[in-house]
Design a protein around this motif. Structure first.
Motif, short mmCIF file in Angstrom:
data_model
loop_
_atom_site.label_atom_id
_atom_site.label_comp_id
_atom_site.label_asym_id
_atom_site.label_seq_id
_atom_site.Cartn_x
_atom_site.Cartn_y
_atom_site.Cartn_z
N TYR A 75 0.82 -1.22 0.00
CA TYR A 75 0.00 0.00 0.00
C TYR A 75 0.85 1.27 0.00
O TYR A 75 0.45 2.31 -0.52
CB TYR A 75 -0.92 -0.05 1.23
N LEU A 76 2.06 1.19 0.57
CA LEU A 76 2.92 2.37 0.71
C LEU A 76 3.47 2.80 -0.65
O LEU A 76 3.88 1.97 -1.46
CB LEU A 76 4.06 2.05 1.67
N ARG A 77 3.49 4.12 -0.88
CA ARG A 77 3.96 4.62 -2.17
C ARG A 77 4.72 5.93 -1.98
O ARG A 77 4.49 6.66 -1.00
CB ARG A 77 2.79 4.84 -3.12
N PRO A 78 5.64 6.26 -2.88
CA PRO A 78 6.37 7.53 -2.79
C PRO A 78 5.41 8.72 -2.77
O PRO A 78 4.37 8.70 -3.40
CB PRO A 78 7.23 7.54 -4.06
N GLY A 79 5.82 9.73 -2.00
CA GLY A 79 5.00 10.93 -1.89
C GLY A 79 4.14 10.96 -0.64
O GLY A 79 3.67 12.03 -0.24
N MET A 80 3.93 9.80 -0.02
CA MET A 80 3.16 9.76 1.22
C MET A 80 4.03 10.15 2.40
O MET A 80 5.26 9.97 2.38
CB MET A 80 2.58 8.36 1.46
N THR A 81 3.42 10.68 3.43
CA THR A 81 4.10 10.99 4.69
C THR A 81 3.51 10.09 5.77
O THR A 81 2.29 10.06 5.97
CB THR A 81 3.92 12.46 5.08
N ILE A 82 4.38 9.35 6.46
CA ILE A 82 3.93 8.34 7.42
C ILE A 82 4.31 8.78 8.84
O ILE A 82 5.46 9.09 9.12
CB ILE A 82 4.56 6.96 7.13
N PHE A 83 3.32 8.77 9.72
CA PHE A 83 3.51 9.12 11.13
C PHE A 83 3.19 7.90 11.98
O PHE A 83 2.05 7.42 12.00
CB PHE A 83 2.59 10.28 11.51
N ASP A 84 4.19 7.37 12.67
CA ASP A 84 4.01 6.22 13.57
C ASP A 84 5.05 6.33 14.67
O ASP A 84 6.22 6.03 14.46
CB ASP A 84 4.16 4.91 12.80
N VAL A 85 4.63 6.78 15.84
CA VAL A 85 5.57 6.95 16.95
C VAL A 85 5.26 5.97 18.08
O VAL A 85 5.53 6.24 19.24
CB VAL A 85 5.55 8.41 17.47
N SER A 86 4.70 4.82 17.72
CA SER A 86 4.33 3.84 18.73
C SER A 86 5.53 3.25 19.45
O SER A 86 5.40 2.69 20.54
CB SER A 86 3.50 2.71 18.10
N GLN A 87 6.73 3.36 18.85
CA GLN A 87 7.96 2.89 19.50
C GLN A 87 8.95 4.03 19.70
O GLN A 87 10.15 3.82 19.79
CB GLN A 87 8.59 1.77 18.67
N MET A 88 8.45 5.24 19.76
CA MET A 88 9.29 6.43 19.93
C MET A 88 10.28 6.24 21.08
O MET A 88 9.88 5.80 22.15
CB MET A 88 8.37 7.63 20.20
#
Length: 504
Positions: free
Chosen positions: A430-443
């Motif tokens: 599903y992931l593609r260039p141009g997307m911005t991904i936010f996931d800080v579940s393991q920050m």
């Protein structure tokens, strides 16, 4: 003072650890005589001492390793006294059998490895009658409720008193004791040498909790949580307070029962409380939610005292949006790069509910994707925006993905094959260039989803950047001043290695 406890089996190893402790900045050293396999030769240990030495010889019921007779143990303590120990620890039930000796201070100790007894105050009063130079109390304190009697005892101490809670609240008691005049606390020499789970090292006390800088004029800010991110946030905030020359320092806390937690934060007179991820909901018993904005606060990460009591506020969302904007190309007209963008928020979690208002304020269009239609509908009605079911996110156009994480259970398959189809619950195709991904579940660490996104050409919000922005936001709320991102990044680099290029 910071005392490092040494529990080695031979004189040679003890002497090496004493030297290491001195080099690391310990103010005194505890030598555990009960750990020696052979005669400790106390005279040799004291021959070239560079720091004050505390000698102890603990029985098994007090957490020690002594396997000789009781009379032999008492003789060993008397030998330590006359050989030049600066402090000798003796249990309250045997203290009357060891006479005071000039030049050596008596540490009268009470240890309870099972609980914090309800009659602790009476026990303490009895210890004061045994001619102590220092009173030491060690009890099992796994929760704030169990630690509460210890918190009450510290300000009432009439002689120098050291209090230890064996459990999660232990660091809180050490830091609080410093402000209230405790003569010392005990630290581990390094990781892997802790006397009990959660015991801080001397580096932790000095660089994270800023133990030596705490005094009567210190104003405490509570920081809850046990995760690495909470530990590092404490260090970042304290580093900022020092840089800005402010009297605030962080007091590590656990919430537990809300009523007991409120008693503790009011007894300590905290200036504010920063709540960790697991405690951002259900704070109604502690504080009222701040509904001064048009969008109601659905979860809170910050408690602030007011004339009418504690108020819960949401600042995590603003910090998150700052970090997201920093990962996107800036616009020439100065507008937020989020304006006009489609932001997909996955799940009905505190993280989603805290970020949504700030995204909307920046002009982003919101899409809520949940596995239950009712949850998506509720979020859409609350914040405004579209609603879809989780599986529809793969066919719904969007620019930014807000994913709060989906921790894996013990029963789930952890094989590489299963992970390739479930990177944090998101199919990698599903992931593609141009997307911005936010996931800080393991920050502050990169998650599998972020690693996959990087490999597929997506922009990601660096969890370390998020932690820095969050710390900056908290500093602004607490002291009303701004701290430079670069300063906090440099501090963080000394505690967290750069895993962006090495492991992606």
């Amino acid at each position: 003072m910071i005392c490092i406890s040494i529990a080695q089996e031979s004189r040679r190893l003890v002497l090496v650890d004493i030297l290491n402790a001195v080099m690391l900045g310990a103010d005194m050293v505890e030598v555990r005589l009960d750990c020696f396999e052979k005669d400790p030769n106390i005279g040799e240990l004291f021959a070239n001492k560079r720091k004050p030495i505390l000698c102890s010889c603990r029985r098994p019921e007090d957490g020690g390793n002594w396997d000789g007779t009781e009379e032999e143990r008492l003789m060993l303590l008397r030998q330590a006294i006359i050989s030049g120990a600066d402090f000798v620890e003796m249990e309250a039930d045997v203290a009357d059998q060891i006479r005071p000796y000039p030049g050596c201070k008596r540490v009268i100790a009470y240890t309870n490895l099972k609980e914090t007894p309800a009659d602790l105050a009476e026990i303490y009063e009895g210890m004061l009658q045994q001619k102590p130079d220092v009173v030491k109390i060690v009890t099992r304190a796994r929760t704030p409720e169990e630690a509460w009697p210890l918190v009450q005892l510290i300000p009432k101490a009439t002689v120098p008193t050291v209090v230890f809670g064996l459990g999660r609240p232990g660091v809180m008691l050490a830091v609080l004791g410093r402000r209230l005049g405790a003569p010392w606390t005990v630290a581990a020499l390094e990781r892997g040498m802790e006397a009990y789970p959660g015991q801080p090292t001397i580096r932790d006390l000095e660089q994270i909790y800023r133990y030596r800088e705490i005094g009567k004029g210190t104003r405490f800010v509570g920081v809850t949580g046990l995760a690495e991110r909470d530990f590092l946030l404490t260090g970042l905030l304290n580093a900022a307070f020092v840089e800005l020359q402010k009297p605030q320092r962080c007091l590590p806390l656990q919430v537990g029962n809300p009523k007991t937690f409120r008693k503790i934060i009011e007894a300590v007179k905290l200036q504010a409380v920063v709540l960790d991820e697991s405690n951002r909901e259900g704070t109604h018993a502690i504080a009222a939610y701040d509904d001064s904005s048009r969008v109601p606060v659905q979860a809170a990460d910050f408690l602030a005292p007011t004339a009418d009591g504690w108020v819960a506020q949401n600042h995590f969302g603003e910090a998150a949006v700052r970090a997201i904007e920093a990962s996107m190309p800036p616009r020439e007209n100065g507008e937020s790069p989020l304006r006009g963008r489609m932001a997909m928020l996955v799940g009905d979690t505190p993280t989603v509910r805290m970020i949504a208002p700030s995204l909307k304020a920046r002009g982003a269009s919101l899409i809520f994707a949940c596995k239950q239609r009712e949850a998506s509908a509720r979020l859409s009605q609350l914040f405004g925006g579209r609603q879809i079911l989780f599986d529809a996110l793969y066919t719904t156009s969007h620019d930014v993905l807000i994913y709060p994480g989906d921790p894996q259970t013990e029963e789930e398959d952890e094989t590489p094959q299963s992970q390739s189809h479930s990177r944090g619950g998101i199919h990698p195709g599903y992931l593609r260039p141009g997307m911005t991904i936010f996931d800080v579940s393991q920050m502050p660490r990169l998650t599998p989803l972020l690693r996959e996104a990087t490999q597929r050409g997506c922009a990601i919000v660096d969890p370390k950047t998020m932690l820095v922005e969050y710390a900056r936001c908290m500093v602004e709320q607490i002291v009303g001043e701004t701290i430079a991102s670069e300063f906090l990044r440099e501090w963080l680099s000394n505690w967290v290695e750069d895993d962006t290029e090495e492991n992606v």
